[in-house]
Design a protein around this motif. Structure first.
Motif, PDB file in Angstrom:
ATOM      1  N   SER A  22       0.893  -1.164   0.000  1.00 37.18           N
ATOM      2  CA  SER A  22       0.000   0.000   0.000  1.00 37.18           C
ATOM      3  C   SER A  22       0.923   1.203   0.000  1.00 37.18           C
ATOM      4  O   SER A  22       1.930   1.220   0.704  1.00 37.18           O
ATOM      5  CB  SER A  22      -0.851   0.058   1.258  1.00 37.18           C
ATOM      6  OG  SER A  22      -1.658  -1.064   1.373  1.00 37.18           O
ATOM      7  N   ILE A  23       0.595   2.193  -0.771  1.00 32.37           N
ATOM      8  CA  ILE A  23       1.444   3.375  -0.842  1.00 32.37           C
ATOM      9  C   ILE A  23       0.804   4.455   0.004  1.00 32.37           C
ATOM     10  O   ILE A  23      -0.326   4.865  -0.247  1.00 32.37           O
ATOM     11  CB  ILE A  23       1.586   3.869  -2.302  1.00 32.37           C
ATOM     12  CG1 ILE A  23       1.857   2.697  -3.250  1.00 32.37           C
ATOM     13  CG2 ILE A  23       2.656   4.936  -2.402  1.00 32.37           C
ATOM     14  CD1 ILE A  23       3.098   1.909  -2.955  1.00 32.37           C
ATOM     15  N   ALA A  24       1.515   4.881   1.035  1.00 32.67           N
ATOM     16  CA  ALA A  24       0.939   5.869   1.951  1.00 32.67           C
ATOM     17  C   ALA A  24       2.006   6.868   2.356  1.00 32.67           C
ATOM     18  O   ALA A  24       3.200   6.602   2.290  1.00 32.67           O
ATOM     19  CB  ALA A  24       0.378   5.171   3.191  1.00 32.67           C
TER      20      ALA A  24
ATOM     21  N   LEU B  51       8.148   3.427 -11.471  1.00 35.11           N
ATOM     22  CA  LEU B  51       9.387   4.034 -10.959  1.00 35.11           C
ATOM     23  C   LEU B  51       9.209   4.622  -9.570  1.00 35.11           C
ATOM     24  O   LEU B  51      10.180   4.816  -8.843  1.00 35.11           O
ATOM     25  CB  LEU B  51       9.852   5.166 -11.877  1.00 35.11           C
ATOM     26  CG  LEU B  51      10.328   4.812 -13.281  1.00 35.11           C
ATOM     27  CD1 LEU B  51      10.796   6.081 -13.971  1.00 35.11           C
ATOM     28  CD2 LEU B  51      11.442   3.787 -13.239  1.00 35.11           C
ATOM     29  N   GLY B  52       7.960   4.954  -9.250  1.00 38.88           N
ATOM     30  CA  GLY B  52       7.716   5.575  -7.956  1.00 38.88           C
ATOM     31  C   GLY B  52       6.381   6.271  -7.957  1.00 38.88           C
ATOM     32  O   GLY B  52       5.513   5.968  -8.792  1.00 38.88           O
ATOM     33  N   PHE B  53       6.235   7.207  -7.040  1.00 41.85           N
ATOM     34  CA  PHE B  53       4.942   7.853  -6.826  1.00 41.85           C
ATOM     35  C   PHE B  53       5.167   9.330  -6.528  1.00 41.85           C
ATOM     36  O   PHE B  53       6.251   9.730  -6.099  1.00 41.85           O
ATOM     37  CB  PHE B  53       4.216   7.200  -5.637  1.00 41.85           C
ATOM     38  CG  PHE B  53       3.966   5.740  -5.872  1.00 41.85           C
ATOM     39  CD1 PHE B  53       2.794   5.315  -6.467  1.00 41.85           C
ATOM     40  CD2 PHE B  53       4.934   4.796  -5.548  1.00 41.85           C
ATOM     41  CE1 PHE B  53       2.583   3.980  -6.729  1.00 41.85           C
ATOM     42  CE2 PHE B  53       4.732   3.449  -5.812  1.00 41.85           C
ATOM     43  CZ  PHE B  53       3.551   3.046  -6.398  1.00 41.85           C
TER      44      PHE B  53
ATOM     45  N   SER C 115      11.203   6.129  -6.444  1.00 47.76           N
ATOM     46  CA  SER C 115      11.334   7.572  -6.262  1.00 47.76           C
ATOM     47  C   SER C 115      10.030   8.110  -5.693  1.00 47.76           C
ATOM     48  O   SER C 115       8.944   7.729  -6.152  1.00 47.76           O
ATOM     49  CB  SER C 115      11.611   8.258  -7.609  1.00 47.76           C
ATOM     50  OG  SER C 115      12.888   7.905  -8.071  1.00 47.76           O
ATOM     51  N   TYR C 116      10.168   8.950  -4.685  1.00 45.15           N
ATOM     52  CA  TYR C 116       9.002   9.597  -4.088  1.00 45.15           C
ATOM     53  C   TYR C 116       9.102  11.098  -4.381  1.00 45.15           C
ATOM     54  O   TYR C 116       9.928  11.797  -3.779  1.00 45.15           O
ATOM     55  CB  TYR C 116       8.962   9.336  -2.582  1.00 45.15           C
ATOM     56  CG  TYR C 116       8.706   7.884  -2.248  1.00 45.15           C
ATOM     57  CD1 TYR C 116       7.404   7.404  -2.095  1.00 45.15           C
ATOM     58  CD2 TYR C 116       9.757   6.976  -2.120  1.00 45.15           C
ATOM     59  CE1 TYR C 116       7.166   6.067  -1.810  1.00 45.15           C
ATOM     60  CE2 TYR C 116       9.520   5.638  -1.839  1.00 45.15           C
ATOM     61  CZ  TYR C 116       8.225   5.200  -1.688  1.00 45.15           C
ATOM     62  OH  TYR C 116       7.993   3.862  -1.406  1.00 45.15           O
ATOM     63  N   VAL C 117       8.290  11.549  -5.315  1.00 39.62           N
ATOM     64  CA  VAL C 117       8.284  12.963  -5.690  1.00 39.62           C
ATOM     65  C   VAL C 117       7.266  13.694  -4.803  1.00 39.62           C
ATOM     66  O   VAL C 117       6.130  13.225  -4.644  1.00 39.62           O
ATOM     67  CB  VAL C 117       7.933  13.127  -7.184  1.00 39.62           C
ATOM     68  CG1 VAL C 117       7.665  14.587  -7.533  1.00 39.62           C
ATOM     69  CG2 VAL C 117       9.076  12.574  -8.051  1.00 39.62           C
ATOM     70  N   ILE C 118       7.698  14.783  -4.208  1.00 38.60           N
ATOM     71  CA  ILE C 118       6.822  15.553  -3.314  1.00 38.60           C
ATOM     72  C   ILE C 118       6.684  16.981  -3.856  1.00 38.60           C
ATOM     73  O   ILE C 118       7.676  17.629  -4.188  1.00 38.60           O
ATOM     74  CB  ILE C 118       7.383  15.602  -1.877  1.00 38.60           C
ATOM     75  CG1 ILE C 118       7.603  14.179  -1.339  1.00 38.60           C
ATOM     76  CG2 ILE C 118       6.437  16.376  -0.960  1.00 38.60           C
ATOM     77  CD1 ILE C 118       8.230  14.146   0.052  1.00 38.60           C
TER      78      ILE C 118
END
Lengths: 125, 156
Positions: free
Chosen positions: A87-89, B79-81, B105-108
Protein backbone atom coordinates in the motif's frame (compact mmCIF):
# COMPACT_ATOMS: atom_id res chain seq x y z
CA UNK A 1 5.66 -28.11 -4.57
CA UNK A 2 6.68 -24.80 -6.17
CA UNK A 3 4.37 -21.79 -5.94
CA UNK A 4 4.76 -18.63 -8.00
CA UNK A 5 5.41 -15.50 -5.95
CA UNK A 6 5.22 -12.11 -7.68
CA UNK A 7 7.79 -9.57 -6.53
CA UNK A 8 6.90 -5.85 -6.58
CA UNK A 9 9.20 -3.51 -8.51
CA UNK A 10 11.11 -2.02 -5.55
CA UNK A 11 12.09 -5.43 -4.22
CA UNK A 12 13.31 -6.84 -7.54
CA UNK A 13 16.83 -5.47 -7.08
CA UNK A 14 17.08 -7.96 -4.20
CA UNK A 15 15.75 -10.92 -6.21
CA UNK A 16 18.21 -10.71 -9.11
CA UNK A 17 15.66 -8.47 -10.89
CA UNK A 18 13.22 -11.36 -11.18
CA UNK A 19 9.56 -10.34 -11.48
CA UNK A 20 8.58 -13.65 -9.92
CA UNK A 21 10.19 -16.56 -8.13
CA UNK A 22 9.03 -20.12 -7.52
CA UNK A 23 9.22 -21.20 -3.90
CA UNK A 24 8.39 -24.27 -1.88
CA UNK A 25 5.73 -24.13 0.79
CA UNK A 26 2.21 -25.11 1.71
CA UNK A 27 1.18 -21.86 3.41
CA UNK A 28 1.68 -18.17 2.65
CA UNK A 29 3.88 -17.95 5.74
CA UNK A 30 6.12 -20.79 4.60
CA UNK A 31 6.57 -19.08 1.24
CA UNK A 32 7.49 -15.77 2.89
CA UNK A 33 9.92 -17.58 5.13
CA UNK A 34 11.48 -19.29 2.14
CA UNK A 35 11.64 -15.97 0.29
CA UNK A 36 13.48 -14.20 3.09
CA UNK A 37 15.77 -17.20 3.53
CA UNK A 38 16.79 -17.06 -0.13
CA UNK A 39 16.95 -13.27 -0.15
CA UNK A 40 17.68 -12.21 3.46
CA UNK A 41 17.82 -8.47 2.73
CA UNK A 42 14.09 -8.57 1.94
CA UNK A 43 13.29 -9.23 5.59
CA UNK A 44 13.77 -5.63 6.76
CA UNK A 45 11.45 -4.36 4.03
CA UNK A 46 8.70 -6.91 4.65
CA UNK A 47 8.77 -7.26 8.43
CA UNK A 48 8.79 -4.83 11.36
CA UNK A 49 11.23 -5.23 14.21
CA UNK A 50 8.69 -7.34 16.12
CA UNK A 51 8.60 -9.92 13.32
CA UNK A 52 5.14 -9.06 12.00
CA UNK A 53 4.46 -8.07 8.43
CA UNK A 54 4.72 -4.31 7.99
CA UNK A 55 1.29 -2.72 7.93
CA UNK A 56 1.66 -1.52 4.35
CA UNK A 57 2.86 -4.89 3.05
CA UNK A 58 -0.05 -6.89 1.73
CA UNK A 59 0.20 -10.52 0.70
CA UNK A 60 -2.40 -11.81 -1.70
CA UNK A 61 -3.17 -15.38 -2.68
CA UNK A 62 -4.61 -14.88 -6.14
CA UNK A 63 -7.08 -12.00 -5.62
CA UNK A 64 -7.48 -12.26 -1.87
CA UNK A 65 -5.59 -10.54 0.92
CA UNK A 66 -4.37 -13.16 3.40
CA UNK A 67 -5.42 -10.83 6.26
CA UNK A 68 -9.00 -11.81 5.39
CA UNK A 69 -8.18 -15.50 4.96
CA UNK A 70 -6.03 -17.40 7.43
CA UNK A 71 -3.24 -14.82 7.45
CA UNK A 72 0.18 -16.50 7.23
CA UNK A 73 -1.49 -19.88 7.73
CA UNK A 74 -3.42 -19.44 4.47
CA UNK A 75 -2.86 -22.63 2.46
CA UNK A 76 -1.35 -22.42 -1.02
CA UNK A 77 -1.01 -24.88 -3.87
CA UNK A 78 1.01 -24.84 -7.05
CA UNK A 79 -2.10 -23.56 -8.86
CA UNK A 80 -2.04 -20.36 -6.81
CA UNK A 81 -0.15 -17.15 -7.41
CA UNK A 82 1.04 -15.24 -4.39
CA UNK A 83 1.65 -11.50 -4.72
CA UNK A 84 3.42 -9.07 -2.42
CA UNK A 85 1.60 -5.78 -2.83
CA UNK A 86 2.56 -2.59 -1.04
CA UNK A 87 0.00 0.00 0.00
CA UNK A 88 1.44 3.37 -0.84
CA UNK A 89 0.94 5.87 1.95
CA UNK A 90 2.47 9.05 3.24
CA UNK A 91 1.81 12.58 4.20
CA UNK A 92 3.16 15.74 5.71
CA UNK A 93 4.74 16.47 9.05
CA UNK A 94 1.53 17.38 10.80
CA UNK A 95 0.78 15.19 13.77
CA UNK A 96 -1.78 14.81 16.51
CA UNK A 97 -0.99 15.72 20.05
CA UNK A 98 -3.23 14.68 22.89
CA UNK A 99 -3.22 17.15 25.75
CA UNK A 100 -5.49 16.68 28.72
CA UNK A 101 -8.15 14.94 26.69
CA UNK A 102 -7.91 17.33 23.74
CA UNK A 103 -6.62 16.21 20.35
CA UNK A 104 -4.66 18.95 18.60
CA UNK A 105 -3.52 19.00 15.01
CA UNK A 106 -0.04 20.50 15.09
CA UNK A 107 3.21 20.48 13.17
CA UNK A 108 6.82 21.15 14.06
CA UNK A 109 6.49 24.83 13.26
CA UNK A 110 3.27 25.39 15.21
CA UNK A 111 3.95 28.21 17.64
CA UNK A 112 3.47 27.96 21.37
CA UNK A 113 0.92 30.79 21.08
CA UNK A 114 -1.07 28.80 18.52
CA UNK A 115 -1.04 25.67 20.70
CA UNK A 116 -2.22 27.72 23.69
CA UNK A 117 -5.03 29.15 21.55
CA UNK A 118 -6.01 25.67 20.37
CA UNK A 119 -6.22 24.48 23.96
CA UNK A 120 -7.91 27.46 25.54
CA UNK A 121 -9.95 29.27 22.90
CA UNK A 122 -10.42 27.17 19.79
CA UNK A 123 -14.14 26.56 19.11
CA UNK A 124 -13.20 23.04 17.97
CA UNK A 125 -12.39 22.10 21.53
CA UNK B 1 18.69 11.30 -10.82
CA UNK B 2 15.17 11.22 -12.17
CA UNK B 3 14.30 12.85 -15.49
CA UNK B 4 10.82 14.12 -16.16
CA UNK B 5 9.33 16.13 -19.01
CA UNK B 6 8.34 19.69 -18.16
CA UNK B 7 4.79 19.04 -19.35
CA UNK B 8 4.45 16.09 -16.96
CA UNK B 9 5.97 18.06 -14.11
CA UNK B 10 3.43 20.78 -14.75
CA UNK B 11 0.65 18.20 -14.79
CA UNK B 12 1.74 16.94 -11.38
CA UNK B 13 1.78 20.52 -10.08
CA UNK B 14 -1.68 21.14 -11.53
CA UNK B 15 -2.97 17.98 -9.86
CA UNK B 16 -1.49 19.09 -6.53
CA UNK B 17 -3.11 22.49 -6.90
CA UNK B 18 -6.49 21.05 -7.92
CA UNK B 19 -6.77 18.83 -4.86
CA UNK B 20 -5.61 21.53 -2.41
CA UNK B 21 -6.06 21.64 0.56
CA UNK B 22 -6.03 17.85 0.33
CA UNK B 23 -3.08 15.75 -0.75
CA UNK B 24 -2.95 14.34 -4.25
CA UNK B 25 -1.10 11.22 -5.37
CA UNK B 26 -0.15 9.40 -8.53
CA UNK B 27 2.16 6.89 -10.19
CA UNK B 28 5.33 7.49 -12.18
CA UNK B 29 5.93 5.03 -15.01
CA UNK B 30 9.18 4.85 -16.89
CA UNK B 31 12.44 3.08 -17.32
CA UNK B 32 15.86 3.03 -15.75
CA UNK B 33 18.69 4.13 -18.00
CA UNK B 34 22.40 4.76 -17.51
CA UNK B 35 21.69 8.28 -16.26
CA UNK B 36 19.01 7.15 -13.84
CA UNK B 37 15.25 6.93 -13.99
CA UNK B 38 13.31 8.46 -16.87
CA UNK B 39 9.61 9.14 -16.38
CA UNK B 40 7.58 8.30 -19.48
CA UNK B 41 4.02 8.41 -18.18
CA UNK B 42 2.20 9.61 -15.10
CA UNK B 43 -1.12 8.46 -13.77
CA UNK B 44 -3.19 10.31 -11.21
CA UNK B 45 -4.73 8.12 -8.54
CA UNK B 46 -7.60 9.13 -6.24
CA UNK B 47 -6.46 9.64 -2.66
CA UNK B 48 -8.10 6.64 -0.96
CA UNK B 49 -7.60 7.99 2.54
CA UNK B 50 -11.02 8.52 4.09
CA UNK B 51 -10.00 11.11 6.67
CA UNK B 52 -7.17 13.59 7.26
CA UNK B 53 -6.71 13.87 3.50
CA UNK B 54 -5.08 17.26 4.00
CA UNK B 55 -2.10 15.49 5.56
CA UNK B 56 -2.29 11.88 4.45
CA UNK B 57 -2.64 9.96 1.22
CA UNK B 58 -3.18 6.31 0.43
CA UNK B 59 -2.97 4.27 -2.74
CA UNK B 60 -4.76 0.99 -2.12
CA UNK B 61 -3.32 -2.43 -2.97
CA UNK B 62 -5.97 -2.74 -5.69
CA UNK B 63 -4.85 0.52 -7.31
CA UNK B 64 -1.24 -0.59 -6.99
CA UNK B 65 -2.02 -3.88 -8.73
CA UNK B 66 -3.71 -1.97 -11.55
CA UNK B 67 -0.64 0.25 -11.80
CA UNK B 68 1.67 -2.75 -12.10
CA UNK B 69 -0.59 -4.21 -14.79
CA UNK B 70 -0.57 -0.87 -16.61
CA UNK B 71 3.22 -0.74 -16.38
CA UNK B 72 3.47 -4.20 -17.89
CA UNK B 73 1.07 -3.20 -20.68
CA UNK B 74 3.23 -0.16 -21.43
CA UNK B 75 6.46 -2.11 -21.24
CA UNK B 76 7.58 0.19 -18.42
CA UNK B 77 8.29 -0.04 -14.72
CA UNK B 78 6.56 1.62 -11.79
CA UNK B 79 9.39 4.03 -10.96
CA UNK B 80 7.72 5.58 -7.96
CA UNK B 81 4.94 7.85 -6.83
CA UNK B 82 4.19 11.51 -6.34
CA UNK B 83 2.16 13.22 -3.68
CA UNK B 84 1.62 16.75 -2.41
CA UNK B 85 2.28 18.42 0.92
CA UNK B 86 -0.34 21.18 1.26
CA UNK B 87 1.16 24.15 3.12
CA UNK B 88 4.19 22.09 4.09
CA UNK B 89 7.72 21.81 2.72
CA UNK B 90 8.52 19.33 -0.04
CA UNK B 91 10.44 17.15 2.36
CA UNK B 92 9.51 13.62 3.40
CA UNK B 93 8.00 13.15 6.82
CA UNK B 94 8.76 10.39 9.31
CA UNK B 95 5.45 8.89 8.22
CA UNK B 96 6.68 8.89 4.62
CA UNK B 97 9.88 7.16 5.73
CA UNK B 98 8.10 4.44 7.67
CA UNK B 99 5.87 3.62 4.70
CA UNK B 100 8.47 3.76 1.96
CA UNK B 101 9.99 1.03 -0.13
CA UNK B 102 13.57 1.08 -1.41
CA UNK B 103 14.48 1.95 -5.01
CA UNK B 104 11.26 3.81 -5.78
CA UNK B 105 11.33 7.57 -6.26
CA UNK B 106 9.00 9.60 -4.09
CA UNK B 107 8.28 12.96 -5.69
CA UNK B 108 6.82 15.55 -3.31
CA UNK B 109 5.16 18.78 -4.38
CA UNK B 110 4.78 21.53 -1.85
CA UNK B 111 1.57 23.55 -2.27
CA UNK B 112 1.40 26.94 -0.60
CA UNK B 113 -2.06 28.49 -0.30
CA UNK B 114 -3.18 26.51 -3.32
CA UNK B 115 -0.22 27.34 -5.52
CA UNK B 116 2.37 24.66 -6.35
CA UNK B 117 5.84 25.52 -5.08
CA UNK B 118 8.94 23.34 -4.65
CA UNK B 119 9.17 19.86 -6.14
CA UNK B 120 11.68 17.37 -4.78
CA UNK B 121 12.35 13.66 -5.23
CA UNK B 122 13.54 11.19 -2.63
CA UNK B 123 14.70 7.60 -2.49
CA UNK B 124 14.92 5.37 0.57
CA UNK B 125 18.29 3.99 1.64
CA UNK B 126 18.68 0.24 1.55
CA UNK B 127 18.96 0.18 5.35
CA UNK B 128 15.68 2.16 5.63
CA UNK B 129 17.30 4.77 7.90
CA UNK B 130 16.77 7.82 5.74
CA UNK B 131 15.68 9.25 2.46
CA UNK B 132 18.25 10.61 0.07
CA UNK B 133 17.24 13.49 -2.16
CA UNK B 134 17.74 12.78 -5.83
CA UNK B 135 18.19 15.37 -8.52
CA UNK B 136 15.23 16.08 -10.77
CA UNK B 137 16.28 16.75 -14.36
CA UNK B 138 13.53 18.54 -16.27
CA UNK B 139 13.33 17.71 -19.96
CA UNK B 140 11.79 20.73 -21.66
CA UNK B 141 10.98 18.86 -24.85
CA UNK B 142 7.47 17.56 -25.35
CA UNK B 143 6.82 14.40 -23.36
CA UNK B 144 7.45 11.42 -25.58
CA UNK B 145 4.58 9.00 -25.74
CA UNK B 146 5.83 5.47 -25.60
CA UNK B 147 2.85 3.80 -27.15
CA UNK B 148 -0.02 5.17 -29.21
CA UNK B 149 -3.32 5.28 -27.41
CA UNK B 150 -1.86 5.96 -24.00
CA UNK B 151 -3.28 9.11 -22.56
CA UNK B 152 -6.89 8.10 -22.33
CA UNK B 153 -8.64 6.29 -19.54
CA UNK B 154 -7.22 8.22 -16.68
CA UNK B 155 -3.76 9.03 -17.96
CA UNK B 156 -2.88 12.63 -17.33
Amino acid sequence: MAVKVLIPTPLRPYTNKERSVFLSGTTAGELLNELTTQFPVLKQHLYSGDGTLRSYVNVYVNDDDIRYLQQEQTPVTEKDTVSIIPSIAGGNRQCRLKVEGLTLEIQKTTSKKRIEWLINESPIN
Amino acid sequence: MITIALTQLNQIKAHASATYPEECCGVLFGEEGESGKIVREILDIPNAKEENRERRFLITPEEYRRSEQEAERLGLEVLGFYHSHPDHPARPSQFDLEHAMPWWSYVIVSVKKGMPADVTSWSLDDDRREFREEKIAVDEREARRVMPGVGSGGML
